[in-house]
Design an enzyme around this catalytic site. Sequence first.
Site, mmCIF file in Angstrom:
data_model
loop_
_atom_site.group_PDB
_atom_site.id
_atom_site.type_symbol
_atom_site.label_atom_id
_atom_site.label_comp_id
_atom_site.label_asym_id
_atom_site.label_seq_id
_atom_site.Cartn_x
_atom_site.Cartn_y
_atom_site.Cartn_z
ATOM 1 N N HIS A 151 43.956 30.163 42.476
ATOM 2 C CA HIS A 151 43.942 31.642 43.232
ATOM 3 C C HIS A 151 44.273 31.311 44.651
ATOM 4 C CE1 HIS A 151 42.111 33.255 39.717
ATOM 5 N NE2 HIS A 151 42.452 34.409 40.053
ATOM 6 N N LYS A 155 40.203 34.414 48.090
ATOM 7 C CA LYS A 155 39.481 34.948 47.264
ATOM 8 C C LYS A 155 38.145 34.409 47.590
ATOM 9 C CE LYS A 155 38.833 34.842 42.147
ATOM 10 N NZ LYS A 155 38.502 36.405 42.061
#
Length: 261
Positions: A151, A155
Amino acid sequence: MVKVIVAGYKGRMGSTAAQMVIDNPDFELVGVYDARSEEQNLGEDDRFKGQNVPAFHDLDQIKTDATVWIDFTIPTAVYENAKFALNHGISPVIGTTGMTDEQVAELQKLAKDKQVGGLIAPNFGISAVLLMQFAQQAAKYFPDVEIIEMHHDDKIDSPSGTAISTAKKIAEVRQPKEQGNPDATETLPGARGAEYEGMRIHAVRLPGLVAHEEVMFGGPGEGLTIRQDSFDRISFMTGVKVAVEKVNQYHELFVGLEHLL
């Protein structure tokens, strides 16, 4: 016409969801909420100039006739947000990850008591839902498996909700097994990733990524890799749209978009 409030509209996923609601002729955006904002109207945000939608920054302020609450906030806020929605008869569609199993169970009980439908989806991407289903099928034949989720570096939680959900689905059908050499050591702590039911989960955080996952299976003389990529946040909006359209038809809180597909 489905009336919608979007929580977390200052963030990237929340703003994308708000725009999706605005662009859909079957939806009406009747409010936005973000604890980080002091705006009184969505039109004050440069991305939404010309929109006349009430903006709230405190749950106690919210007065709305919305029937669906879309939540893309943060792990520390989502549980209280979902409780607020359910207690006010609003169906939550939650894309925020990080809630505990106990919190999810409490929300499911509340939804049942209030007879309000809802959805918690670790991932709204159709490709991610399919990846989890394919991985569960493969795990019946390949008990040796590792999950790698990748990601963007903003995040907060690790591993991702999608990776955890993938691991849970695999664990439902996988033969119990502790992978690797039982005498293996780590020169650097954490080198082998997080452990879940005998399998390993690895989290990668890098700029330039959006949301990606690989599930790697190994067997004698062969291997199988299943991969899913979300290159743009717009890819999640197909699933969010489906959830907004269908969630009011139910009287319970589901976990996983597949329940509405």
